[in-house]
Design a protein around this motif. Structure first.
Motif, PDB file in Angstrom:
ATOM      1  N   ALA A 115      -9.318 -54.510  12.995  1.00 14.52           N
ATOM      2  CA  ALA A 115     -10.383 -54.031  13.610  1.00 14.52           C
ATOM      3  C   ALA A 115     -11.367 -53.147  12.970  1.00 14.52           C
ATOM      4  CB  ALA A 115      -9.697 -53.281  14.962  1.00 14.52           C
ATOM      5  N   LEU A 140      -7.256 -46.313  17.085  1.00 20.39           N
ATOM      6  CA  LEU A 140      -8.392 -47.047  17.367  1.00 20.39           C
ATOM      7  C   LEU A 140      -9.079 -46.556  18.528  1.00 20.39           C
ATOM      8  CD1 LEU A 140      -6.825 -50.396  16.048  1.00 20.39           C
ATOM      9  CD2 LEU A 140      -8.769 -49.542  15.004  1.00 20.39           C
ATOM     10  N   SER A 141     -10.231 -46.502  18.804  1.00 18.43           N
ATOM     11  CA  SER A 141     -10.843 -46.142  19.868  1.00 18.43           C
ATOM     12  C   SER A 141     -11.314 -47.643  20.617  1.00 18.43           C
ATOM     13  CB  SER A 141     -12.443 -45.363  19.846  1.00 18.43           C
ATOM     14  OG  SER A 141     -12.220 -44.214  19.029  1.00 18.43           O
ATOM     15  N   GLY A 142     -11.036 -47.507  21.922  1.00 20.05           N
ATOM     16  CA  GLY A 142     -11.126 -48.791  22.745  1.00 20.05           C
ATOM     17  C   GLY A 142     -11.458 -48.488  24.160  1.00 20.05           C
ATOM     18  N   GLN A 179      -8.998 -52.804  29.468  1.00 18.91           N
ATOM     19  CA  GLN A 179      -9.540 -53.855  30.290  1.00 18.91           C
ATOM     20  C   GLN A 179      -8.726 -54.165  31.437  1.00 18.91           C
ATOM     21  OE1 GLN A 179     -12.377 -56.020  28.833  1.00 18.91           O
ATOM     22  NE2 GLN A 179     -12.492 -53.880  28.071  1.00 18.91           N
ATOM     23  N   VAL A 190      -6.578 -53.461  25.705  1.00 19.75           N
ATOM     24  CA  VAL A 190      -7.338 -52.711  25.291  1.00 19.75           C
ATOM     25  C   VAL A 190      -8.554 -53.301  24.436  1.00 19.75           C
ATOM     26  CG1 VAL A 190      -7.966 -50.270  24.403  1.00 19.75           C
ATOM     27  CG2 VAL A 190      -6.043 -50.709  25.877  1.00 19.75           C
ATOM     28  N   ALA A 191      -9.721 -53.238  24.742  1.00 24.83           N
ATOM     29  CA  ALA A 191     -10.652 -54.005  23.817  1.00 24.83           C
ATOM     30  C   ALA A 191     -11.099 -52.900  22.607  1.00 24.83           C
ATOM     31  CB  ALA A 191     -11.861 -54.455  24.446  1.00 24.83           C
ATOM     32  N   CYS A 192     -10.776 -53.229  21.521  1.00 25.33           N
ATOM     33  CA  CYS A 192     -11.487 -52.411  20.443  1.00 25.33           C
ATOM     34  C   CYS A 192     -12.291 -53.296  19.336  1.00 25.33           C
ATOM     35  CB  CYS A 192     -10.294 -52.068  19.498  1.00 25.33           C
ATOM     36  SG  CYS A 192      -9.007 -50.907  20.392  1.00 25.33           S
ATOM     37  N   SER A 226      -8.632 -57.486  20.738  1.00 22.76           N
ATOM     38  CA  SER A 226      -7.731 -57.112  22.159  1.00 22.76           C
ATOM     39  C   SER A 226      -6.574 -56.763  21.726  1.00 22.76           C
ATOM     40  CB  SER A 226      -8.161 -57.779  23.239  1.00 22.76           C
ATOM     41  OG  SER A 226      -7.407 -57.526  24.313  1.00 22.76           O
ATOM     42  N   GLN A 239     -12.187 -45.053  28.583  1.00 18.80           N
ATOM     43  CA  GLN A 239     -12.367 -44.849  26.877  1.00 18.80           C
ATOM     44  C   GLN A 239     -10.865 -44.381  26.456  1.00 18.80           C
ATOM     45  OE1 GLN A 239     -14.447 -45.458  24.771  1.00 18.80           O
ATOM     46  NE2 GLN A 239     -16.201 -46.430  26.079  1.00 18.80           N
ATOM     47  N   THR A 283      -7.703 -44.049  23.180  1.00 15.76           N
ATOM     48  CA  THR A 283      -7.377 -44.219  21.903  1.00 15.76           C
ATOM     49  C   THR A 283      -6.090 -44.908  21.586  1.00 15.76           C
ATOM     50  OG1 THR A 283      -8.838 -42.351  21.150  1.00 15.76           O
ATOM     51  CG2 THR A 283      -6.841 -42.963  19.670  1.00 15.76           C
TER      52      THR A 283
END
Length: 211
Positions: free
Chosen positions: A109, A149-151, A154, A167-169, A173, A193, A195
């Protein structure tokens, strides 16, 4: 079972013996099988599609693909160190990403992570992570040893008695397991939002040629 064990076989073949049982009775019979295996001293070769059966009863397991053995290994390795992406997907290691390796690091990612010392040198391959090894947080984690990771959430969904989130990062996904209370938290819902945090040592690396 009684008739089969009476002749004291060296190997007992079991074809999905627990598949049609009610959940409570299934657990009782599973314990009985474990006790019989210990007392009889007989090798049990059992076909199952239930991961609980494999994890609680077996010492070693084999994954079959198109009539061929895909991987034969200790049960723990099958679930946590799959040799191929097929085995990884089969045992529920849902987070599998094509990865580029360079100068002892892998790109996953938006972050780069150091490769473990025992990982063979390669240019491309796959990085895989079990959902239960990924946690969802609103504010991240203060532990600097964790990859973060920030994401964006979904969806949140049940997996039996447990919960999970997609979670989409960026373009990737992730699927992460969640606590019951967290899954019902109004702040952690689709569109939020968050993490994702995980221990980089839990990341498993699979060679590209084994897809």
């Amino acid at each position: 079972l009684a008739r089969a064990l009476t002749c004291k076989p060296s190997v007992l073949l079991l074809d999905e013996p627990l598949s049609s049982l009610d959940p409570q009775f299934r657990e009782d019979v599973r314990r009985t099988l474990a006790d019989l295996h210990t007392s009889a001293g007989t090798t049990f070769l059992m076909v199952t599609h239930d991961f609980v059966d494999a994890l609680t009863l077996a010492d070693r397991a084999a994954v079959i693909r198109n009539g061929r053995l895909e991987q034969v290994d200790e049960v723990r390795n099958i679930f946590h160190r799959p040799a191929t992406t097929f085995t990884a997907r089969f045992v529920g290691m849902k987070n599998i990403f094509s990865t580029v390796y360079k100068r002892g690091e892998c790109q996953l990612a938006s972050i780069r992570m150091a490769m473990p010392d025992n990982c063979p040198v390669r240019k491309r391959g796959y990085a895989a992570l079990r959902p239960e090894d990924v946690s969802v947080s609103l504010n991240g984690d203060s532990n600097k040893n964790l990859a973060q990771l920030s994401g964006v959430v979904q969806r949140i969904f049940r997996t039996g008695f447990s919960w999970a989130a997609e979670v989409a990062c960026g373009e990737n996904s992730f699927t992460a397991c969640m606590e019951h209370a967290q899954a019902l938290d109004s702040k952690v819902q689709p569109g939020a939002q968050v993490t994702l945090c995980f221990d980089p040592s839990k990341l498993h690396h699979i060679p590209e040629e084994n897809d």
